[in-house]
Scaffold this active site. Sequence first.
Site, short mmCIF file in Angstrom:
data_model
loop_
_atom_site.label_atom_id
_atom_site.label_comp_id
_atom_site.label_asym_id
_atom_site.label_seq_id
_atom_site.Cartn_x
_atom_site.Cartn_y
_atom_site.Cartn_z
N ASP A 273 -16.52 9.10 -9.32
CA ASP A 273 -17.62 10.06 -9.35
C ASP A 273 -18.94 9.35 -9.63
O ASP A 273 -19.95 9.62 -8.97
CB ASP A 273 -17.33 11.11 -10.43
CG ASP A 273 -18.49 12.07 -10.63
OD1 ASP A 273 -18.81 12.83 -9.70
OD2 ASP A 273 -19.09 12.06 -11.73
N GLU B 225 -12.66 11.25 -5.08
CA GLU B 225 -13.40 10.47 -6.08
C GLU B 225 -12.50 9.41 -6.71
O GLU B 225 -12.93 8.27 -6.96
CB GLU B 225 -13.97 11.39 -7.14
CG GLU B 225 -15.10 12.27 -6.62
CD GLU B 225 -15.66 13.23 -7.64
OE1 GLU B 225 -16.80 13.67 -7.47
OE2 GLU B 225 -14.94 13.55 -8.62
#
Length: 222
Positions: free
Chosen positions: A45, A117
């Site tokens: 992320d 992610e």
Amino acid sequence: MNTYISLKKSFNDKDLLKMSLTHRSWVNEHKNTRRSNERLEFLGDAILEFVVSDKIYAEFTNKEEGFLTALRARIVNTVNLADLAKELQLGDYIFLSKGEEDSGGRLNQSLLADTVEAVIGAIYLDKGLDICKKFIEKHLLSDLDNISHETLKDPKSLFQEEVQAKGYATPKYHVIKEIGPDHNKIFTIQVSVDGKEYGVGTGKSKNEAAQNAAKDALSKSL
């Protein structure tokens, strides 16, 4: 098309890729086997946001912060990441518990986005930042010029889409402070989801303050 199979072939550490596809529900059913992908998701992320921010900052030198924030949110969101997971066919290879699988986990947009992610985090650890950056640019930034010419939605709309994609309740905006005379007030508004605060913004109108609160919320992870 770069599917999971070709992605797997490119990995040096196959166990790292396997971990990136391991949902916590599977770990709960298979104790003392391997970790879930949550740490990799955390790392991915941060890398994703950095790479996209760096790219659009360099590309759009005459644009203000508001445009850059909206453009980044247009690129890095649950729907886009879930679409990438489907393109790479990741859903077929995620390790899920039986309960999560039976409830449609392989098609869950939030779960798929989180997995992307985690895979990005794994690519970074396995191959380094340059290769990871190329992966992100290929799959999420190749159409950047066209995306930038689209009518970008305002932060409130973008935040609501992100919240709905993750299955949460509609964001609520509350005025928490007003200062100044009637003709020159400054409003402070807080946005919350399911009772949890996600952003605060100020402005000379309630709408401006709400937009800034949504912008603040977009900079954080749901």
